[in-house]
Design an enzyme around this catalytic site. Structure first.
Site, PDB file in Angstrom:
ATOM      1  N   ALA A  12      83.831  12.873  39.695  1.00 40.67           N
ATOM      2  CA  ALA A  12      85.313  13.728  39.514  1.00 40.67           C
ATOM      3  C   ALA A  12      84.748  14.859  40.803  1.00 40.67           C
ATOM      4  CB  ALA A  12      84.821  14.743  38.119  1.00 40.67           C
ATOM      5  N   VAL A  60      70.911  13.203  36.098  1.00 43.67           N
ATOM      6  CA  VAL A  60      70.026  13.853  37.043  1.00 43.67           C
ATOM      7  C   VAL A  60      69.221  14.453  36.228  1.00 43.67           C
ATOM      8  CG1 VAL A  60      71.487  13.804  39.085  1.00 43.67           C
ATOM      9  CG2 VAL A  60      71.518  15.792  37.537  1.00 43.67           C
ATOM     10  N   TYR A 152      74.355  30.617  34.954  1.00 41.50           N
ATOM     11  CA  TYR A 152      74.680  29.948  36.081  1.00 41.50           C
ATOM     12  C   TYR A 152      74.583  30.385  37.301  1.00 41.50           C
ATOM     13  CZ  TYR A 152      78.045  27.489  38.897  1.00 41.50           C
ATOM     14  OH  TYR A 152      78.695  26.491  40.015  1.00 41.50           O
TER      15      TYR A 152
HETATM   16  P1  NDP Z   1      83.336  18.808  38.037  1.00 39.83           P
HETATM   17  O1  NDP Z   1      83.136  18.992  36.794  1.00 39.83           O
HETATM   18  O2  NDP Z   1      84.880  18.158  38.497  1.00 39.83           O
HETATM   19  O3  NDP Z   1      82.522  17.518  38.562  1.00 39.83           O
HETATM   20  C1  NDP Z   1      80.910  17.783  38.414  1.00 39.83           C
HETATM   21  C2  NDP Z   1      80.447  16.263  38.654  1.00 39.83           C
HETATM   22  O4  NDP Z   1      79.017  16.598  38.340  1.00 39.83           O
HETATM   23  C3  NDP Z   1      80.713  15.202  37.927  1.00 39.83           C
HETATM   24  O5  NDP Z   1      80.857  14.016  38.673  1.00 39.83           O
HETATM   25  C4  NDP Z   1      79.553  14.912  36.866  1.00 39.83           C
HETATM   26  O6  NDP Z   1      79.771  13.589  36.478  1.00 39.83           O
HETATM   27  C5  NDP Z   1      78.518  15.424  37.616  1.00 39.83           C
HETATM   28  N1  NDP Z   1      77.585  15.637  36.587  1.00 39.83           N
HETATM   29  C6  NDP Z   1      77.340  16.775  35.775  1.00 39.83           C
HETATM   30  N2  NDP Z   1      76.382  17.119  35.109  1.00 39.83           N
HETATM   31  C7  NDP Z   1      75.509  15.734  35.479  1.00 39.83           C
HETATM   32  C8  NDP Z   1      74.282  14.810  35.056  1.00 39.83           C
HETATM   33  N3  NDP Z   1      73.412  15.609  34.359  1.00 39.83           N
HETATM   34  N4  NDP Z   1      73.841  14.044  35.681  1.00 39.83           N
HETATM   35  C9  NDP Z   1      74.741  13.399  36.541  1.00 39.83           C
HETATM   36  N5  NDP Z   1      75.839  14.016  37.144  1.00 39.83           N
HETATM   37  C10 NDP Z   1      76.348  14.938  36.237  1.00 39.83           C
HETATM   38  O7  NDP Z   1      83.024  19.958  39.026  1.00 39.83           O
HETATM   39  P2  NDP Z   1      83.026  20.276  40.573  1.00 39.83           P
HETATM   40  O8  NDP Z   1      83.123  19.186  41.274  1.00 39.83           O
HETATM   41  O9  NDP Z   1      83.736  21.548  41.052  1.00 39.83           O
HETATM   42  O10 NDP Z   1      81.500  20.730  40.967  1.00 39.83           O
HETATM   43  C11 NDP Z   1      80.562  20.005  41.669  1.00 39.83           C
HETATM   44  C12 NDP Z   1      79.784  21.125  42.197  1.00 39.83           C
HETATM   45  O11 NDP Z   1      80.022  22.139  42.757  1.00 39.83           O
HETATM   46  C13 NDP Z   1      78.624  21.549  40.884  1.00 39.83           C
HETATM   47  O12 NDP Z   1      77.274  21.551  41.323  1.00 39.83           O
HETATM   48  C14 NDP Z   1      79.367  23.129  40.633  1.00 39.83           C
HETATM   49  O13 NDP Z   1      78.413  23.989  40.271  1.00 39.83           O
HETATM   50  C15 NDP Z   1      79.632  23.294  42.234  1.00 39.83           C
HETATM   51  N6  NDP Z   1      80.545  24.401  42.286  1.00 39.83           N
HETATM   52  C16 NDP Z   1      82.030  24.572  41.945  1.00 39.83           C
HETATM   53  C17 NDP Z   1      82.760  25.287  42.242  1.00 39.83           C
HETATM   54  C18 NDP Z   1      84.057  25.060  41.427  1.00 39.83           C
HETATM   55  O14 NDP Z   1      84.622  26.197  41.574  1.00 39.83           O
HETATM   56  N7  NDP Z   1      84.664  24.299  41.266  1.00 39.83           N
HETATM   57  C19 NDP Z   1      82.321  26.266  43.102  1.00 39.83           C
HETATM   58  C20 NDP Z   1      81.431  26.587  43.421  1.00 39.83           C
HETATM   59  C21 NDP Z   1      80.290  25.408  43.336  1.00 39.83           C
HETATM   60  P3  NDP Z   1      79.379  12.971  35.117  1.00 39.83           P
HETATM   61  O15 NDP Z   1      79.880  13.951  34.063  1.00 39.83           O
HETATM   62  O16 NDP Z   1      80.189  11.634  35.095  1.00 39.83           O
HETATM   63  O17 NDP Z   1      78.039  12.624  34.963  1.00 39.83           O
HETATM   64  C1  8X3 Z   2      81.804  28.091  40.671  1.00 37.54           C
HETATM   65  C2  8X3 Z   2      82.467  29.158  41.080  1.00 37.54           C
HETATM   66  O1  8X3 Z   2      82.777  31.738  40.658  1.00 37.54           O
HETATM   67  O2  8X3 Z   2      82.753  30.325  38.777  1.00 37.54           O
HETATM   68  O3  8X3 Z   2      80.407  28.071  41.230  1.00 37.54           O
HETATM   69  O4  8X3 Z   2      80.659  31.108  40.084  1.00 37.54           O
HETATM   70  S1  8X3 Z   2      82.243  30.686  40.148  1.00 37.54           S
END
Ligand code: NDP
Ligand code: 8X3
Length: 251
Positions: A12, A60, A152
């Site tokens: 995702a 993970v 977080y």
């Molecule tokens: P999504 O929820 O769209 O994607 C998260 C992904 O992480 C999925 O593919 C999910 O796969 C995987 N994941 C979650 N938990 C596990 C696990 N235990 N083992 C393996 N895979 C896991 O979120 P984002 O793409 O937005 O997030 C990606 C990263 O970016 C994260 O680290 C998030 O904290 C960070 N981030 C996001 C921001 C935002 O605003 N969106 C901003 C800043 C940072 P599956 O469920 O299939 O395991």
């Molecule tokens: C995801 C962005 O602002 O929710 O890391 O922390 S915020």
């Protein structure tokens, strides 16, 4: 030989966009996640476009599974040029004293321990080849704290610290370490954070243009393709309408 990139959390959001972006650049891809069907769909799509793809399903948080997956890599997939530690999540938006302890455990186990386990398993492969690039997805939440962000924010501050520490310890082996810290990006992130409440998730992105998953994939592609002697250590990427964790210009 084309370069190989491994991306955690490719089912995702950022991870899927990063996989697609690097596939179009001709990389071989190791894509991982827990949701088998989604991972398989992405693998089939990218393979149909002519890419070599190895999907690996593991959580993970499970260090035995992480080690088994990396140790069990076929010989042809053991030369990993880039590792993107992207898998992660936020759970809840509660004040400190009201926060759910299970949410804290899951965030710490995934965002901190999961990132450590995957990096620890992959680093020896990079050390053996004398090169590599670890790209950790942090967050603006790892640079500043915000109200009701407690657990977080702590995990993403840990990602910031781990990135700095990896950079020192892996320096003698020619391994680059980059931390990419995004602000608000519209993915499944808020849907997960609010435990499936789509209305609550939608509010987060109302009134401004958030980052997209592709924006972050483009940044990762940029930091991964600068010359060998250049390392972008740290990069904070925000929507233009977001100044910091709490200040948005919404209209
Ligand atoms: P999504 O929820 O769209 O994607 C998260 C992904 O992480 C999925 O593919 C999910 O796969 C995987 N994941 C979650 N938990 C596990 C696990 N235990 N083992 C393996 N895979 C896991 O979120 P984002 O793409 O937005 O997030 C990606 C990263 O970016 C994260 O680290 C998030 O904290 C960070 N981030 C996001 C921001 C935002 O605003 N969106 C901003 C800043 C940072 P599956 O469920 O299939 O395991
Ligand atoms: C995801 C962005 O602002 O929710 O890391 O922390 S915020």
């Amino acid at each position: 030989m084309p370069l190989t990139i491994m991306i955690t959390g490719a089912t995702a959001g950022f991870g899927a966009a990063i996989a697609t972006t690097f596939a179009r650049k001709g990389y071989r891809l190791i894509i991982t996640g827990r949701r088998t069907e989604r991972l398989q769909q992405l693998a089939v799509q990218l393979q149909a476009e002519g890419n070599e793809v190895l999907p690996l399903v593991f959580d993970v948080q499970d260090r035995t599974a992480v080690k088994a997956a990396i140790d069990g890599l076929p010989v042809a997939w053991r030369a990993i040029d880039i590792l993107v530690n992207n898998a992660g999540l936020a759970l809840g938006r509660d004040t400190f004293h009201e926060a759910n302890l299970d949410d804290w455990d899951t965030m710490i186990d995934t965002n901190v321990k999961g990132l450590l386990y995957v990096s620890h398993a992959v680093a020896p492969l990079m050390i053996a080849q004398g090169s590599g690039h670890i790209i950790n997805i942090g967050s603006i939440a790892g640079k500043e704290v915000y109200p009701a962000g407690n657990g977080y924010c702590a995990t993403k501050h840990a990602v910031d610290a781990i990135s700095k520490s990896q950079r020192i310890d892996l320096l003698p082996y020619g391994i680059k370490v980059t931390a990419v810290h995004p602000g608000a990006a519209e993915t499944e992130f808020s849907l997960v954070r609010f435990k499936g409440d789509a209305a609550k998730a939608a509010v987060v992105y109302q009134g401004f243009t958030p980052l997209s998953a592709q924006d972050i994939a483009d940044v990762v592609a940029y930091v991964a393709t600068v010359p060998k002697h250049v390392c972008i250590n740290d990069i904070v990427v925000m929507p233009t309408a977001q100044a910091n964790s709490t200040t948005f210009f919404k209209q």
